[in-house]
Design a protein around this motif. Structure first.
Motif, PDB file in Angstrom:
ATOM      1  N   THR A   1    -101.537 -42.930  31.220  1.00  0.00           N
ATOM      2  CA  THR A   1    -102.914 -42.522  31.493  1.00  0.00           C
ATOM      3  C   THR A   1    -102.959 -41.376  32.501  1.00  0.00           C
ATOM      4  OG1 THR A   1    -103.762 -44.725  30.973  1.00  0.00           O
ATOM      5  CG2 THR A   1    -105.157 -43.314  32.328  1.00  0.00           C
ATOM      6  N   THR A   2    -102.064 -41.387  33.475  1.00  0.00           N
ATOM      7  CA  THR A   2    -101.985 -40.278  34.425  1.00  0.00           C
ATOM      8  C   THR A   2    -101.717 -38.968  33.690  1.00  0.00           C
ATOM      9  OG1 THR A   2    -101.234 -41.685  36.234  1.00  0.00           O
ATOM     10  CG2 THR A   2    -100.696 -39.355  36.381  1.00  0.00           C
ATOM     11  N   THR A   3    -100.799 -38.981  32.729  1.00  0.00           N
ATOM     12  CA  THR A   3    -100.475 -37.779  31.961  1.00  0.00           C
ATOM     13  C   THR A   3    -101.688 -37.302  31.168  1.00  0.00           C
ATOM     14  OG1 THR A   3     -98.161 -38.458  31.776  1.00  0.00           O
ATOM     15  CG2 THR A   3     -98.944 -36.816  30.210  1.00  0.00           C
ATOM     16  N   LEU A   4    -102.377 -38.215  30.504  1.00  0.00           N
ATOM     17  CA  LEU A   4    -103.549 -37.828  29.716  1.00  0.00           C
ATOM     18  C   LEU A   4    -104.641 -37.245  30.615  1.00  0.00           C
ATOM     19  CD1 LEU A   4    -103.849 -40.789  27.173  1.00  0.00           C
ATOM     20  CD2 LEU A   4    -102.792 -38.537  26.844  1.00  0.00           C
ATOM     21  N   ARG A   5    -104.840 -37.814  31.769  1.00  0.00           N
ATOM     22  CA  ARG A   5    -105.880 -37.318  32.671  1.00  0.00           C
ATOM     23  C   ARG A   5    -105.523 -35.942  33.227  1.00  0.00           C
ATOM     24  NH1 ARG A   5    -107.925 -42.816  35.830  1.00  0.00           N
ATOM     25  NH2 ARG A   5    -108.871 -43.753  33.974  1.00  0.00           N
ATOM     26  N   ALA A   6    -104.256 -35.700  33.469  1.00  0.00           N
ATOM     27  CA  ALA A   6    -103.844 -34.365  33.907  1.00  0.00           C
ATOM     28  C   ALA A   6    -104.003 -33.366  32.758  1.00  0.00           C
ATOM     29  CB  ALA A   6    -102.405 -34.391  34.392  1.00  0.00           C
ATOM     30  N   LEU A   7    -103.685 -33.779  31.542  1.00  0.00           N
ATOM     31  CA  LEU A   7    -103.844 -32.906  30.378  1.00  0.00           C
ATOM     32  C   LEU A   7    -105.301 -32.498  30.189  1.00  0.00           C
ATOM     33  CD1 LEU A   7    -102.545 -31.660  27.776  1.00  0.00           C
ATOM     34  CD2 LEU A   7    -103.084 -33.830  26.645  1.00  0.00           C
ATOM     35  N   LEU A   8    -106.224 -33.407  30.482  1.00  0.00           N
ATOM     36  CA  LEU A   8    -107.653 -33.156  30.291  1.00  0.00           C
ATOM     37  C   LEU A   8    -108.335 -32.603  31.543  1.00  0.00           C
ATOM     38  CD1 LEU A   8    -108.549 -36.333  28.202  1.00  0.00           C
ATOM     39  CD2 LEU A   8    -108.154 -34.011  27.376  1.00  0.00           C
ATOM     40  N   GLY A   9    -107.561 -32.292  32.579  1.00  0.00           N
ATOM     41  CA  GLY A   9    -108.126 -31.662  33.762  1.00  0.00           C
ATOM     42  C   GLY A   9    -108.785 -32.613  34.733  1.00  0.00           C
ATOM     43  N   ILE A  10    -108.653 -33.921  34.513  1.00  0.00           N
ATOM     44  CA  ILE A  10    -109.242 -34.890  35.431  1.00  0.00           C
ATOM     45  C   ILE A  10    -108.406 -34.958  36.708  1.00  0.00           C
ATOM     46  CG2 ILE A  10    -109.892 -37.325  35.718  1.00  0.00           C
ATOM     47  CD1 ILE A  10    -110.217 -37.404  32.626  1.00  0.00           C
ATOM     48  N   TYR A  11    -107.095 -34.859  36.555  1.00  0.00           N
ATOM     49  CA  TYR A  11    -106.182 -34.735  37.690  1.00  0.00           C
ATOM     50  C   TYR A  11    -105.605 -33.326  37.704  1.00  0.00           C
ATOM     51  CZ  TYR A  11    -105.910 -39.893  38.041  1.00  0.00           C
ATOM     52  OH  TYR A  11    -106.179 -41.226  38.190  1.00  0.00           O
ATOM     53  N   GLN A  12    -105.359 -32.812  38.881  1.00  0.00           N
ATOM     54  CA  GLN A  12    -104.680 -31.533  39.037  1.00  0.00           C
ATOM     55  C   GLN A  12    -103.180 -31.784  39.152  1.00  0.00           C
ATOM     56  OE1 GLN A  12    -106.067 -28.472  38.921  1.00  0.00           O
ATOM     57  NE2 GLN A  12    -104.019 -27.576  39.054  1.00  0.00           N
ATOM     58  N   PRO A  13    -102.372 -31.289  38.215  1.00  0.00           N
ATOM     59  CA  PRO A  13    -100.934 -31.576  38.268  1.00  0.00           C
ATOM     60  C   PRO A  13    -100.284 -30.981  39.504  1.00  0.00           C
ATOM     61  CG  PRO A  13    -101.394 -29.895  36.623  1.00  0.00           C
ATOM     62  CD  PRO A  13    -102.728 -30.435  37.065  1.00  0.00           C
ATOM     63  N   THR A  14     -99.284 -31.664  40.016  1.00  0.00           N
ATOM     64  CA  THR A  14     -98.515 -31.148  41.145  1.00  0.00           C
ATOM     65  C   THR A  14     -97.672 -29.952  40.723  1.00  0.00           C
ATOM     66  OG1 THR A  14     -98.437 -33.389  42.050  1.00  0.00           O
ATOM     67  CG2 THR A  14     -96.858 -31.791  42.945  1.00  0.00           C
ATOM     68  N   ALA A  15     -97.136 -30.007  39.508  1.00  0.00           N
ATOM     69  CA  ALA A  15     -96.325 -28.911  38.971  1.00  0.00           C
ATOM     70  C   ALA A  15     -96.284 -29.036  37.457  1.00  0.00           C
ATOM     71  CB  ALA A  15     -94.914 -28.937  39.547  1.00  0.00           C
ATOM     72  N   GLY A  16     -95.961 -27.915  36.795  1.00  0.00           N
ATOM     73  CA  GLY A  16     -95.750 -27.940  35.361  1.00  0.00           C
ATOM     74  C   GLY A  16     -96.885 -27.341  34.557  1.00  0.00           C
ATOM     75  N   THR A  17     -96.674 -27.295  33.256  1.00  0.00           N
ATOM     76  CA  THR A  17     -97.619 -26.731  32.299  1.00  0.00           C
ATOM     77  C   THR A  17     -98.166 -27.832  31.412  1.00  0.00           C
ATOM     78  OG1 THR A  17     -96.406 -24.635  32.246  1.00  0.00           O
ATOM     79  CG2 THR A  17     -97.869 -25.096  30.397  1.00  0.00           C
ATOM     80  N   LEU A  18     -99.500 -27.900  31.297  1.00  0.00           N
ATOM     81  CA  LEU A  18    -100.148 -28.832  30.385  1.00  0.00           C
ATOM     82  C   LEU A  18    -101.204 -28.054  29.605  1.00  0.00           C
ATOM     83  CD1 LEU A  18     -99.781 -30.518  33.381  1.00  0.00           C
ATOM     84  CD2 LEU A  18    -100.252 -32.383  31.786  1.00  0.00           C
ATOM     85  N   HIS A  19    -100.932 -27.805  28.318  1.00  0.00           N
ATOM     86  CA  HIS A  19    -101.801 -26.972  27.496  1.00  0.00           C
ATOM     87  C   HIS A  19    -102.285 -27.727  26.265  1.00  0.00           C
ATOM     88  CE1 HIS A  19    -100.258 -22.772  28.985  1.00  0.00           C
ATOM     89  NE2 HIS A  19    -101.019 -23.393  29.859  1.00  0.00           N
ATOM     90  N   ILE A  20    -103.516 -27.452  25.884  1.00  0.00           N
ATOM     91  CA  ILE A  20    -104.057 -27.847  24.587  1.00  0.00           C
ATOM     92  C   ILE A  20    -104.440 -26.570  23.857  1.00  0.00           C
ATOM     93  CG2 ILE A  20    -105.920 -29.032  23.359  1.00  0.00           C
ATOM     94  CD1 ILE A  20    -106.044 -31.050  25.601  1.00  0.00           C
ATOM     95  N   ASP A  21    -103.870 -26.382  22.679  1.00  0.00           N
ATOM     96  CA  ASP A  21    -104.117 -25.187  21.869  1.00  0.00           C
ATOM     97  C   ASP A  21    -103.823 -23.904  22.649  1.00  0.00           C
ATOM     98  OD1 ASP A  21    -104.687 -23.994  19.463  1.00  0.00           O
ATOM     99  OD2 ASP A  21    -106.864 -24.049  19.723  1.00  0.00           O
ATOM    100  N   GLY A  22    -102.725 -23.935  23.400  1.00  0.00           N
ATOM    101  CA  GLY A  22    -102.236 -22.736  24.055  1.00  0.00           C
ATOM    102  C   GLY A  22    -102.796 -22.431  25.414  1.00  0.00           C
TER     103      GLY A  22
END
Length: 318
Positions: free
Chosen positions: A45-66
Motif C-alpha cells: 500500500t505504501t508503494t501504491l500511495r507513492a505511485l499516486l502522489g499521496i506519499y512523496q517518495p524518499t528516492a526513485g522514479t514512479l511514473h504512470i504513462d511516462g
C-alpha cells in the motif's frame, strides 16, 4: 516492447529513520494484469500511495504513462483502496451518479450504467438505500462500480474481494475479467493466491519492502522449483538435505506434506530418503509448485496462516 504503463525504478521510502521500501524496481505493461503480493506490512500500500502522489517518495522514479501522476490524470485511472471511501449518508444510486459525473459521464449515462451494474451485482433493490445501511461487502461492490464505471485505462485494486464469500468473489473476478477483455491494465493486490493464478500475467512478491520474486507466474514458480512432492504419511518427516518441508497438514489419521526437492534430487531420491528415515509413506506424487508454496518459502508457514487474519495499516509499512 513499448514503454511500460507503470514504471517504478530504485524506489525508496523512509518515514523518519525507518526505511519501509528499499531499492524497489518493477514495470507493469499496458494490457496486462499484474499481481502485487506480500504479507501485511510488506510495503504494497505504501508503494501504491507513492505511485499516486499521496506519499512523496524518499528516492526513485514512479511514473504512470511516462510521468509522475497528477490529479488531472485521474480520468484514465480507477483506484479501489482497501479502505472504503464513499459518502455513507447518501443513497447508493445518487452516490454512483455523482462520481460518474466527476469522471466525465453525463447524468443520464451515469444513471443508466449504475442501474445496470447494481442489477448485475445483486443490489438493484438497494439503489435508494443509504450506503451506511449496506453490509461491508455490499459497500465494496458499490465502490468497485464507481472505480470501473468510466472504463479507465489503468485499474489499481487493493484487496477487491476482501471479506467476500466464494460466490461474490467469483462475481467480482468475472467483472475484473470483463475489464481485462476491454483492454484495461490491472494492478491487483490480493491475499487470495488462486485469484492471482487465474487472472495475473506477471507478479511481484514483496517482503520487508524489497522484491523476493518478480516475473510471470510460471517464472516465479520456476524460480522456487517447478515441482514439489505430495506425501501422505504417518509420523514426522525428518530433516534432510535432499528436500525442504514446505507444509504439513492433518488428513484424518494421516498427514499430508509437500516437499521441495534440493537441486539434483528427483522423486526417487526423495522417496528413498523418506523410507530410509523410517517414514511410513502411503502416498507419493509430484505436482507443480503453487504460488501459495512460493509464499510459504518466502514468509514461512506462520505468516501464511496469518496473512488473511488482519489488514494492512494505513501508515508505515502497509
Amino acid at each position: 516492447m513499448s514503454e511500460p504503463l507503470v514504471h517504478i525504478q530504485d524506489f525508496r521510502m523512509a518515514f523518519g529513520n525507518t526505511t519501509v521500501i528499499d531499492d524497489l524496481s518493477f514495470d507493469v505493461h499496458a494490457g496486462e494484469t499484474f499481481g502485487f503480493l506480500g504479507s501485511n506490512g510488506s510495503g504494497k500500500t505504501t508503494t501504491l500511495r507513492a505511485l499516486l502522489g499521496i506519499y512523496q517518495p524518499t528516492a526513485g522514479t514512479l511514473h504512470i504513462d511516462g510521468k509522475v501522476f497528477e490529479p488531472a490524470d485521474g480520468a484514465k485511472l480507477g483506484y479501489l483502496p482497501e479502505e472504503r471511501g464513499l459518502y455513507k449518508k447518501e443513497p447508493v444510486l445518487e452516490t454512483m451518479v455523482y462520481f460518474g459525473r466527476l469522471k466525465g459521464l453525463d447524468k443520464h449515462a451515469a444513471r443508466a450504467w449504475s442501474l445496470e451494474y447494481l442489477e448485475r451485482v445483486g443490489l438493484a433493490e438497494k439503489a435508494q438505500v443509504r450506503l451506511d445501511k449496506l453490509s461491508g461487502g455490499q459497500q465494496q461492490k458499490v465502490q468497485l462500480g464507481v472505480t470501473i464505471m468510466n472504463a479507465p485505462q489503468l485499474l489499481i485494486l487493493d484487496e477487491p474481494t476482501k471479506g467476500f464469500d466464494p460466490v461474490n468473489r467469483r462475481l467480482l473476478m468475472d467483472i475484473i475479467e470483463d475489464q481485462q477483455r476491454a483492454g484495461a491494465t490491472v494492478v491487483m493486490v490480493t491475499h487470495h493466491l488462486e485469484e492471482v493464478e487465474r487472472l495475473c500475467d506477471r507478479v511481484i512478491l514483496l517482503k520487508d519492502g524489497t522484491s523476493h520474486a518478480y516475473g510471470t507466474v510460471g517464472q516465479v514458480q520456476e524460480q522456487f522449483g517447478s515441482t514439489v512432492y505430495r506425501v501422505t504419511h504417518t509420523g514426522a518427516i525428518p530433516a534432510s538435505p535432499r528436500y525442504t518441508v514446505v507444509s504439513t497438514e492433518a488428513a484424518g489419521h494421516d498427514r499430508i506434506s509437500r516437499l521441495a526437492p534440493a537441486p539434483g534430487a528427483d522423486g526417487t531420491t526423495v522417496l528413498a530418503e523418506l523410507v530410509g528415515g523410517g517414514v511410513a509413506v502411503s502416498g507419493f506424487g509430484s505436482q507443480r509448485t503453487s504460488l501459495e508454496e512460493v509464499f510459504l518459502r518466502v514468509y514461512g508457514t506462520d505468516t501464511l496462516a496469518a496473512r488473511t487474519s488482519g489488514t494492512e495499516t494505513a501508515g508505515v509499512g502497509a
